[in-house]
Scaffold this active site. Structure first.
Site, PDB file in Angstrom:
ATOM      1  N   ARG A   1       0.848  -1.207   0.000  1.00  0.00           N
ATOM      2  CA  ARG A   1       0.000   0.000   0.000  1.00  0.00           C
ATOM      3  C   ARG A   1       0.879   1.252   0.000  1.00  0.00           C
ATOM      4  O   ARG A   1       0.551   2.262  -0.597  1.00  0.00           O
ATOM      5  CB  ARG A   1      -0.974   0.008   1.194  1.00  0.00           C
ATOM      6  CG  ARG A   1      -1.826   1.256   1.223  1.00  0.00           C
ATOM      7  CD  ARG A   1      -3.135   1.195   2.008  1.00  0.00           C
ATOM      8  NE  ARG A   1      -3.187   0.221   3.049  1.00  0.00           N
ATOM      9  CZ  ARG A   1      -2.606   0.335   4.259  1.00  0.00           C
ATOM     10  NH1 ARG A   1      -1.925   1.420   4.566  1.00  0.00           N
ATOM     11  NH2 ARG A   1      -2.715  -0.617   5.145  1.00  0.00           N
TER      12      ARG A   1
ATOM     13  N   TYR B   1     -16.840  16.712 -15.916  1.00  0.00           N
ATOM     14  CA  TYR B   1     -17.127  15.292 -16.069  1.00  0.00           C
ATOM     15  C   TYR B   1     -18.283  14.933 -15.122  1.00  0.00           C
ATOM     16  O   TYR B   1     -18.305  15.386 -13.969  1.00  0.00           O
ATOM     17  CB  TYR B   1     -15.859  14.497 -15.718  1.00  0.00           C
ATOM     18  CG  TYR B   1     -16.085  13.020 -15.640  1.00  0.00           C
ATOM     19  CD1 TYR B   1     -16.364  12.283 -16.787  1.00  0.00           C
ATOM     20  CD2 TYR B   1     -16.044  12.352 -14.420  1.00  0.00           C
ATOM     21  CE1 TYR B   1     -16.585  10.918 -16.706  1.00  0.00           C
ATOM     22  CE2 TYR B   1     -16.265  10.995 -14.343  1.00  0.00           C
ATOM     23  CZ  TYR B   1     -16.532  10.280 -15.492  1.00  0.00           C
ATOM     24  OH  TYR B   1     -16.767   8.939 -15.410  1.00  0.00           O
TER      25      TYR B   1
ATOM     26  N   ASP C   1      -8.001  19.142 -13.882  1.00  0.00           N
ATOM     27  CA  ASP C   1      -8.206  17.804 -14.445  1.00  0.00           C
ATOM     28  C   ASP C   1      -7.688  17.850 -15.881  1.00  0.00           C
ATOM     29  O   ASP C   1      -8.287  18.480 -16.748  1.00  0.00           O
ATOM     30  CB  ASP C   1      -9.697  17.454 -14.387  1.00  0.00           C
ATOM     31  CG  ASP C   1     -10.000  16.047 -14.889  1.00  0.00           C
ATOM     32  OD1 ASP C   1      -9.224  15.538 -15.726  1.00  0.00           O
ATOM     33  OD2 ASP C   1     -11.023  15.475 -14.475  1.00  0.00           O
TER      34      ASP C   1
ATOM     35  N   LYS D   1      -8.119   7.025 -19.492  1.00  0.00           N
ATOM     36  CA  LYS D   1      -8.321   7.628 -20.799  1.00  0.00           C
ATOM     37  C   LYS D   1      -6.999   7.658 -21.575  1.00  0.00           C
ATOM     38  O   LYS D   1      -6.408   6.621 -21.782  1.00  0.00           O
ATOM     39  CB  LYS D   1      -8.957   9.012 -20.621  1.00  0.00           C
ATOM     40  CG  LYS D   1     -10.100   9.046 -19.583  1.00  0.00           C
ATOM     41  CD  LYS D   1     -11.293   8.185 -19.960  1.00  0.00           C
ATOM     42  CE  LYS D   1     -12.286   7.994 -18.815  1.00  0.00           C
ATOM     43  NZ  LYS D   1     -12.797   9.195 -18.186  1.00  0.00           N
TER      44      LYS D   1
END
Ligand SMILES: *Cc1c(COP(=O)(O)O)cnc(C)c1O
Length: 379
Positions: free
Chosen positions: A62, A114, A188, A213
Protein backbone atom coordinates in the site's frame (compact mmCIF):
# COMPACT_ATOMS: atom_id res chain seq x y z
CA UNK A 1 4.11 7.94 -3.78
CA UNK A 2 7.43 9.07 -5.13
CA UNK A 3 9.74 11.98 -5.02
CA UNK A 4 11.29 13.44 -8.08
CA UNK A 5 14.99 12.72 -8.50
CA UNK A 6 17.26 15.32 -9.92
CA UNK A 7 18.24 14.06 -13.34
CA UNK A 8 19.06 15.86 -16.52
CA UNK A 9 15.92 17.06 -18.26
CA UNK A 10 15.19 15.39 -21.59
CA UNK A 11 12.40 15.78 -24.16
CA UNK A 12 9.06 14.24 -23.33
CA UNK A 13 9.41 11.48 -25.97
CA UNK A 14 12.77 10.42 -24.53
CA UNK A 15 11.54 10.58 -20.96
CA UNK A 16 8.57 8.33 -21.71
CA UNK A 17 10.23 5.86 -24.08
CA UNK A 18 12.98 5.33 -21.48
CA UNK A 19 10.65 5.15 -18.47
CA UNK A 20 11.79 2.31 -16.22
CA UNK A 21 15.00 1.65 -18.14
CA UNK A 22 18.29 2.65 -16.45
CA UNK A 23 16.59 2.49 -13.07
CA UNK A 24 18.29 2.15 -9.76
CA UNK A 25 19.28 -1.50 -9.80
CA UNK A 26 15.99 -2.83 -8.40
CA UNK A 27 15.33 -4.76 -11.56
CA UNK A 28 18.58 -6.55 -12.50
CA UNK A 29 19.10 -4.20 -15.46
CA UNK A 30 15.95 -5.30 -17.29
CA UNK A 31 15.03 -2.76 -19.98
CA UNK A 32 11.31 -3.16 -19.21
CA UNK A 33 10.32 -2.69 -15.58
CA UNK A 34 9.20 -5.99 -14.04
CA UNK A 35 5.90 -6.49 -12.26
CA UNK A 36 6.47 -7.26 -8.60
CA UNK A 37 3.44 -9.24 -7.44
CA UNK A 38 4.25 -9.08 -3.77
CA UNK A 39 2.16 -7.49 -1.05
CA UNK A 40 5.14 -7.13 1.26
CA UNK A 41 8.93 -6.93 1.37
CA UNK A 42 11.40 -8.68 3.67
CA UNK A 43 13.56 -6.63 6.00
CA UNK A 44 17.23 -7.40 6.55
CA UNK A 45 17.38 -6.66 10.26
CA UNK A 46 16.08 -4.40 12.96
CA UNK A 47 18.48 -1.68 12.00
CA UNK A 48 16.83 -1.41 8.58
CA UNK A 49 13.48 -0.71 10.27
CA UNK A 50 15.04 1.95 12.44
CA UNK A 51 16.46 3.78 9.45
CA UNK A 52 13.61 2.95 7.07
CA UNK A 53 13.11 5.54 4.34
CA UNK A 54 9.67 5.38 2.68
CA UNK A 55 11.00 7.18 -0.36
CA UNK A 56 13.61 4.60 -1.32
CA UNK A 57 12.74 1.36 0.46
CA UNK A 58 9.83 -1.06 0.45
CA UNK A 59 7.84 -2.65 3.25
CA UNK A 60 4.20 -3.04 2.35
CA UNK A 61 2.60 -2.55 -1.04
CA UNK A 62 0.00 0.00 0.00
CA UNK A 63 2.93 2.31 0.77
CA UNK A 64 5.00 1.62 -2.33
CA UNK A 65 5.78 -1.06 -4.89
CA UNK A 66 8.79 -1.03 -7.22
CA UNK A 67 6.57 -1.00 -10.32
CA UNK A 68 4.32 1.78 -9.09
CA UNK A 69 7.32 3.81 -7.98
CA UNK A 70 8.81 3.79 -11.48
CA UNK A 71 5.41 4.81 -12.83
CA UNK A 72 5.01 7.61 -10.29
CA UNK A 73 8.52 8.93 -10.88
CA UNK A 74 7.72 9.07 -14.59
CA UNK A 75 4.39 10.82 -13.97
CA UNK A 76 6.00 13.44 -11.73
CA UNK A 77 8.53 14.26 -14.43
CA UNK A 78 5.89 14.22 -17.13
CA UNK A 79 3.75 16.86 -15.40
CA UNK A 80 6.85 18.62 -13.97
CA UNK A 81 5.66 18.22 -10.40
CA UNK A 82 7.35 16.95 -7.23
CA UNK A 83 5.06 14.17 -6.03
CA UNK A 84 2.94 11.79 -8.09
CA UNK A 85 0.40 9.21 -6.98
CA UNK A 86 -1.08 6.40 -9.07
CA UNK A 87 -4.55 5.37 -7.98
CA UNK A 88 -7.26 2.87 -8.87
CA UNK A 89 -9.39 5.30 -10.88
CA UNK A 90 -9.76 8.92 -11.87
CA UNK A 91 -12.45 9.34 -9.22
CA UNK A 92 -10.08 7.92 -6.57
CA UNK A 93 -7.56 10.55 -7.69
CA UNK A 94 -10.12 13.34 -7.32
CA UNK A 95 -11.09 11.95 -3.92
CA UNK A 96 -7.45 12.03 -2.83
CA UNK A 97 -7.26 15.73 -3.70
CA UNK A 98 -10.41 16.38 -1.69
CA UNK A 99 -8.87 14.62 1.32
CA UNK A 100 -7.06 17.96 1.72
CA UNK A 101 -10.34 19.74 2.52
CA UNK A 102 -12.81 19.60 5.37
CA UNK A 103 -16.33 20.59 6.28
CA UNK A 104 -16.84 24.34 5.90
CA UNK A 105 -14.25 24.73 3.14
CA UNK A 106 -15.39 26.45 -0.04
CA UNK A 107 -14.51 25.26 -3.55
CA UNK A 108 -15.05 27.06 -6.84
CA UNK A 109 -15.42 24.81 -9.84
CA UNK A 110 -16.04 25.23 -13.51
CA UNK A 111 -19.73 24.59 -14.28
CA UNK A 112 -19.15 22.07 -17.07
CA UNK A 113 -17.42 19.02 -15.57
CA UNK A 114 -17.13 15.29 -16.07
CA UNK A 115 -20.44 13.81 -14.83
CA UNK A 116 -18.78 11.72 -12.10
CA UNK A 117 -16.98 14.79 -10.74
CA UNK A 118 -20.25 16.69 -10.69
CA UNK A 119 -21.88 13.80 -8.77
CA UNK A 120 -18.97 13.64 -6.29
CA UNK A 121 -19.09 17.39 -5.59
CA UNK A 122 -22.83 17.17 -5.06
CA UNK A 123 -22.24 14.31 -2.60
CA UNK A 124 -19.53 16.25 -0.73
CA UNK A 125 -21.86 19.21 -0.40
CA UNK A 126 -24.75 17.13 0.93
CA UNK A 127 -22.85 14.64 3.12
CA UNK A 128 -19.71 16.47 4.23
CA UNK A 129 -20.61 20.14 4.41
CA UNK A 130 -18.19 21.47 1.79
CA UNK A 131 -19.64 24.36 -0.19
CA UNK A 132 -19.28 24.87 -3.92
CA UNK A 133 -19.69 27.82 -6.29
CA UNK A 134 -19.83 27.32 -10.05
CA UNK A 135 -18.04 29.54 -12.54
CA UNK A 136 -18.94 29.57 -16.24
CA UNK A 137 -15.33 29.98 -17.34
CA UNK A 138 -15.88 33.32 -19.07
CA UNK A 139 -15.03 36.46 -17.07
CA UNK A 140 -12.06 36.24 -14.72
CA UNK A 141 -13.65 39.07 -12.69
CA UNK A 142 -16.64 36.81 -12.04
CA UNK A 143 -14.28 34.14 -10.77
CA UNK A 144 -12.58 36.64 -8.43
CA UNK A 145 -15.99 37.73 -7.14
CA UNK A 146 -16.75 34.15 -6.10
CA UNK A 147 -13.70 33.93 -3.81
CA UNK A 148 -14.52 33.81 -0.08
CA UNK A 149 -12.29 33.74 2.99
CA UNK A 150 -12.98 29.95 3.27
CA UNK A 151 -12.14 29.27 -0.38
CA UNK A 152 -9.53 26.52 -0.53
CA UNK A 153 -9.52 25.39 -4.14
CA UNK A 154 -10.43 26.26 -7.71
CA UNK A 155 -11.27 23.18 -9.76
CA UNK A 156 -10.75 23.39 -13.50
CA UNK A 157 -11.33 21.04 -16.39
CA UNK A 158 -10.05 22.37 -19.70
CA UNK A 159 -11.24 21.59 -22.28
CA UNK A 160 -14.42 20.77 -20.41
CA UNK A 161 -16.41 17.61 -20.77
CA UNK A 162 -18.49 17.43 -22.94
CA UNK A 163 -18.88 20.97 -24.27
CA UNK A 164 -15.15 21.53 -24.90
CA UNK A 165 -14.91 24.92 -23.23
CA UNK A 166 -11.33 26.10 -22.72
CA UNK A 167 -10.11 28.34 -19.91
CA UNK A 168 -6.77 30.07 -19.46
CA UNK A 169 -5.01 28.24 -16.61
CA UNK A 170 -2.13 30.74 -16.46
CA UNK A 171 -4.46 33.72 -16.19
CA UNK A 172 -6.53 32.05 -13.46
CA UNK A 173 -3.48 30.98 -11.45
CA UNK A 174 -1.84 34.39 -11.72
CA UNK A 175 -4.96 36.36 -10.83
CA UNK A 176 -5.95 34.18 -7.90
CA UNK A 177 -2.48 33.56 -6.47
CA UNK A 178 -1.62 37.25 -6.55
CA UNK A 179 -4.12 37.89 -3.77
CA UNK A 180 -4.59 34.40 -2.37
CA UNK A 181 -1.51 32.17 -2.71
CA UNK A 182 -3.20 29.76 -0.27
CA UNK A 183 -5.95 28.80 -2.75
CA UNK A 184 -5.01 25.61 -4.57
CA UNK A 185 -5.58 25.60 -8.32
CA UNK A 186 -6.40 22.03 -9.36
CA UNK A 187 -6.72 20.97 -13.00
CA UNK A 188 -8.21 17.80 -14.45
CA UNK A 189 -5.85 17.31 -17.39
CA UNK A 190 -7.46 14.12 -18.73
CA UNK A 191 -8.44 15.48 -22.16
CA UNK A 192 -5.23 17.24 -23.25
CA UNK A 193 -2.61 15.32 -21.26
CA UNK A 194 0.84 16.89 -20.64
CA UNK A 195 1.55 16.52 -24.35
CA UNK A 196 -0.69 19.55 -24.99
CA UNK A 197 -0.95 21.20 -21.60
CA UNK A 198 1.14 21.26 -18.44
CA UNK A 199 -1.00 22.88 -15.75
CA UNK A 200 1.77 22.96 -13.12
CA UNK A 201 4.05 24.86 -15.47
CA UNK A 202 1.15 27.27 -16.12
CA UNK A 203 0.85 28.01 -12.39
CA UNK A 204 -1.55 25.36 -11.06
CA UNK A 205 -0.77 23.48 -7.83
CA UNK A 206 -2.32 20.08 -8.49
CA UNK A 207 -3.02 18.03 -11.62
CA UNK A 208 -5.31 15.03 -11.80
CA UNK A 209 -5.97 12.52 -14.56
CA UNK A 210 -8.32 9.76 -15.28
CA UNK A 211 -5.50 7.50 -16.50
CA UNK A 212 -8.28 5.27 -17.82
CA UNK A 213 -8.32 7.63 -20.80
CA UNK A 214 -5.34 8.88 -22.83
CA UNK A 215 -2.54 8.05 -20.40
CA UNK A 216 -3.32 4.33 -20.65
CA UNK A 217 -4.91 4.78 -24.05
CA UNK A 218 -5.97 1.21 -24.86
CA UNK A 219 -9.39 0.88 -23.19
CA UNK A 220 -7.99 -1.83 -20.92
CA UNK A 221 -7.59 -0.45 -17.41
CA UNK A 222 -8.98 1.95 -14.82
CA UNK A 223 -6.51 4.30 -13.21
CA UNK A 224 -6.07 7.76 -11.76
CA UNK A 225 -3.16 10.13 -11.20
CA UNK A 226 -2.49 13.06 -8.90
CA UNK A 227 0.61 15.21 -9.26
CA UNK A 228 1.45 17.95 -6.76
CA UNK A 229 3.77 20.82 -7.54
CA UNK A 230 5.28 21.36 -4.13
CA UNK A 231 6.37 19.45 -1.04
CA UNK A 232 3.85 20.78 1.44
CA UNK A 233 0.79 19.63 -0.52
CA UNK A 234 2.68 16.54 -1.71
CA UNK A 235 3.51 15.39 1.82
CA UNK A 236 -0.08 15.80 2.98
CA UNK A 237 -1.37 13.89 -0.05
CA UNK A 238 1.24 11.22 0.57
CA UNK A 239 0.06 10.71 4.14
CA UNK A 240 -3.59 10.58 3.05
CA UNK A 241 -2.76 8.22 0.18
CA UNK A 242 -1.07 5.62 2.36
CA UNK A 243 -3.74 6.03 5.02
CA UNK A 244 -6.70 5.46 2.68
CA UNK A 245 -5.10 3.08 0.19
CA UNK A 246 -6.67 3.44 -3.28
CA UNK A 247 -3.29 2.66 -4.84
CA UNK A 248 -2.89 1.21 -8.32
CA UNK A 249 -1.92 -2.49 -8.27
CA UNK A 250 1.41 -3.69 -9.75
CA UNK A 251 -0.09 -5.16 -12.92
CA UNK A 252 -2.09 -2.06 -13.85
CA UNK A 253 0.91 0.09 -12.88
CA UNK A 254 2.96 -1.86 -15.39
CA UNK A 255 0.30 -1.59 -18.10
CA UNK A 256 0.05 2.15 -17.56
CA UNK A 257 3.83 2.57 -17.62
CA UNK A 258 3.98 0.59 -20.85
CA UNK A 259 1.26 2.78 -22.37
CA UNK A 260 2.95 6.03 -21.38
CA UNK A 261 5.89 5.15 -23.61
CA UNK A 262 3.74 5.79 -26.68
CA UNK A 263 1.71 8.71 -25.33
CA UNK A 264 3.37 11.44 -27.46
CA UNK A 265 2.99 9.51 -30.69
CA UNK A 266 -0.58 8.46 -29.83
CA UNK A 267 -1.66 12.02 -28.99
CA UNK A 268 -0.30 13.32 -32.27
CA UNK A 269 -2.12 10.55 -34.17
CA UNK A 270 -5.37 11.22 -32.24
CA UNK A 271 -5.13 14.89 -33.21
CA UNK A 272 -4.42 14.16 -36.86
CA UNK A 273 -7.40 11.84 -37.06
CA UNK A 274 -9.71 14.12 -35.09
CA UNK A 275 -8.89 17.11 -37.29
CA UNK A 276 -9.96 15.13 -40.35
CA UNK A 277 -13.11 13.77 -38.72
CA UNK A 278 -14.05 17.24 -37.37
CA UNK A 279 -13.68 18.64 -40.88
CA UNK A 280 -15.98 15.94 -42.25
CA UNK A 281 -18.54 16.60 -39.47
CA UNK A 282 -18.47 20.33 -40.31
CA UNK A 283 -19.48 19.44 -43.85
CA UNK A 284 -22.00 16.72 -42.92
CA UNK A 285 -25.55 18.02 -43.58
CA UNK A 286 -27.01 15.95 -40.71
CA UNK A 287 -24.75 17.77 -38.21
CA UNK A 288 -25.79 21.11 -36.74
CA UNK A 289 -22.63 22.19 -34.96
CA UNK A 290 -19.17 20.80 -34.17
CA UNK A 291 -17.26 21.53 -30.95
CA UNK A 292 -13.58 20.79 -31.51
CA UNK A 293 -10.79 22.85 -29.94
CA UNK A 294 -8.31 22.00 -32.73
CA UNK A 295 -6.15 19.52 -30.83
CA UNK A 296 -6.62 16.24 -28.99
CA UNK A 297 -8.93 13.42 -29.98
CA UNK A 298 -12.25 14.58 -28.52
CA UNK A 299 -15.04 16.03 -30.64
CA UNK A 300 -18.57 16.87 -29.53
CA UNK A 301 -21.26 17.59 -32.10
CA UNK A 302 -24.97 18.31 -32.34
CA UNK A 303 -27.10 16.17 -34.64
CA UNK A 304 -29.71 18.35 -36.40
CA UNK A 305 -32.69 16.06 -36.04
CA UNK A 306 -33.17 13.96 -32.95
CA UNK A 307 -34.71 11.15 -35.04
CA UNK A 308 -31.27 10.61 -36.57
CA UNK A 309 -29.53 9.82 -33.28
CA UNK A 310 -30.82 6.29 -32.61
CA UNK A 311 -30.20 5.03 -36.18
CA UNK A 312 -26.72 6.55 -36.10
CA UNK A 313 -25.73 4.47 -33.06
CA UNK A 314 -27.33 1.37 -34.54
CA UNK A 315 -25.65 1.58 -37.93
CA UNK A 316 -22.06 2.25 -36.88
CA UNK A 317 -19.80 -0.64 -37.81
CA UNK A 318 -16.32 0.50 -36.74
CA UNK A 319 -17.00 3.12 -34.08
CA UNK A 320 -18.38 1.58 -30.86
CA UNK A 321 -21.36 2.90 -28.95
CA UNK A 322 -19.59 2.88 -25.59
CA UNK A 323 -18.66 5.13 -22.68
CA UNK A 324 -15.13 6.29 -21.96
CA UNK A 325 -12.59 7.92 -24.23
CA UNK A 326 -8.94 8.30 -25.10
CA UNK A 327 -8.23 4.79 -26.36
CA UNK A 328 -7.09 3.39 -29.68
CA UNK A 329 -10.67 2.28 -30.48
CA UNK A 330 -13.07 5.07 -31.50
CA UNK A 331 -16.08 5.47 -29.22
CA UNK A 332 -19.30 7.43 -29.54
CA UNK A 333 -21.39 8.40 -26.50
CA UNK A 334 -24.47 10.42 -25.70
CA UNK A 335 -23.49 12.41 -22.57
CA UNK A 336 -27.11 13.39 -21.82
CA UNK A 337 -27.89 9.74 -21.05
CA UNK A 338 -24.52 8.14 -20.35
CA UNK A 339 -22.06 10.37 -18.51
CA UNK A 340 -24.24 13.22 -17.23
CA UNK A 341 -27.61 11.77 -16.14
CA UNK A 342 -26.94 12.79 -12.51
CA UNK A 343 -26.85 16.45 -13.46
CA UNK A 344 -30.33 18.02 -13.13
CA UNK A 345 -32.09 18.31 -16.49
CA UNK A 346 -32.26 22.12 -16.36
CA UNK A 347 -28.51 22.32 -15.68
CA UNK A 348 -27.72 19.93 -18.54
CA UNK A 349 -29.80 21.95 -20.97
CA UNK A 350 -28.33 25.24 -19.77
CA UNK A 351 -24.85 23.89 -20.53
CA UNK A 352 -25.95 22.59 -23.92
CA UNK A 353 -25.91 18.90 -22.94
CA UNK A 354 -28.99 18.02 -24.97
CA UNK A 355 -30.31 14.76 -26.37
CA UNK A 356 -28.77 15.76 -29.70
CA UNK A 357 -25.23 16.25 -28.36
CA UNK A 358 -22.89 13.35 -29.07
CA UNK A 359 -19.28 12.94 -27.99
CA UNK A 360 -16.82 11.17 -30.20
CA UNK A 361 -13.48 9.89 -28.98
CA UNK A 362 -11.50 9.59 -32.18
CA UNK A 363 -9.24 6.55 -32.00
CA UNK A 364 -6.26 5.45 -34.03
CA UNK A 365 -8.02 3.72 -36.90
CA UNK A 366 -7.56 5.15 -40.39
CA UNK A 367 -9.44 8.48 -40.59
CA UNK A 368 -10.89 7.63 -44.00
CA UNK A 369 -12.50 4.50 -42.54
CA UNK A 370 -13.91 6.45 -39.58
CA UNK A 371 -15.39 9.09 -41.87
CA UNK A 372 -16.89 6.41 -44.13
CA UNK A 373 -18.40 4.71 -41.07
CA UNK A 374 -20.04 7.94 -39.89
CA UNK A 375 -21.21 8.78 -43.42
CA UNK A 376 -22.96 5.44 -43.96
CA UNK A 377 -24.49 5.64 -40.47
CA UNK A 378 -25.91 9.12 -41.14
CA UNK A 379 -27.22 8.17 -44.62
C1 LIG B 1 -13.35 9.57 -16.91
C2 LIG B 1 -13.05 10.87 -16.30
C3 LIG B 1 -12.91 11.00 -14.91
C4 LIG B 1 -13.11 9.85 -13.96
O1 LIG B 1 -12.15 8.86 -14.13
P1 LIG B 1 -12.39 7.29 -13.85
O2 LIG B 1 -11.09 6.69 -14.23
O3 LIG B 1 -13.54 6.86 -14.71
O4 LIG B 1 -12.74 7.15 -12.41
C5 LIG B 1 -12.56 12.25 -14.41
N1 LIG B 1 -12.39 13.31 -15.22
C6 LIG B 1 -12.54 13.22 -16.55
C7 LIG B 1 -12.32 14.42 -17.39
C8 LIG B 1 -12.87 12.00 -17.14
O5 LIG B 1 -13.02 11.92 -18.46
Amino acid sequence: MCSQKNRKKVAIETLLAQAGNHNDGDSRNSVSTPIYLSSNFRHRDLEEIETFDEKTQYAYSRLATPTRRVLETTLAKLEEGKHAFALTSGMAAIQLVFSLFKSGDHIISLDDLYGGTFRYFDYLEKQYGLTFSKWNGQEIAQLEALVQPQTRCIWIETPSNPTMKEVDIAQIAQTIHEKRPDILIAVDNTFYTPIYQKPLVLGADIVVHSATKYLSGHNDLLGGVVVAKDDEVGEELSFNFKTTGANLDPFDSWLLLRSLKTLPIRMRAHTENAQKVAQYLEDEPAVEKVLYPGKGGMISFYVKEHEKVAPLFKRLQIISFAESLGGVESLLTIPYLQTHPDMPEAERLRLGITENLLRLSVGLENATDLIADLKQAFA
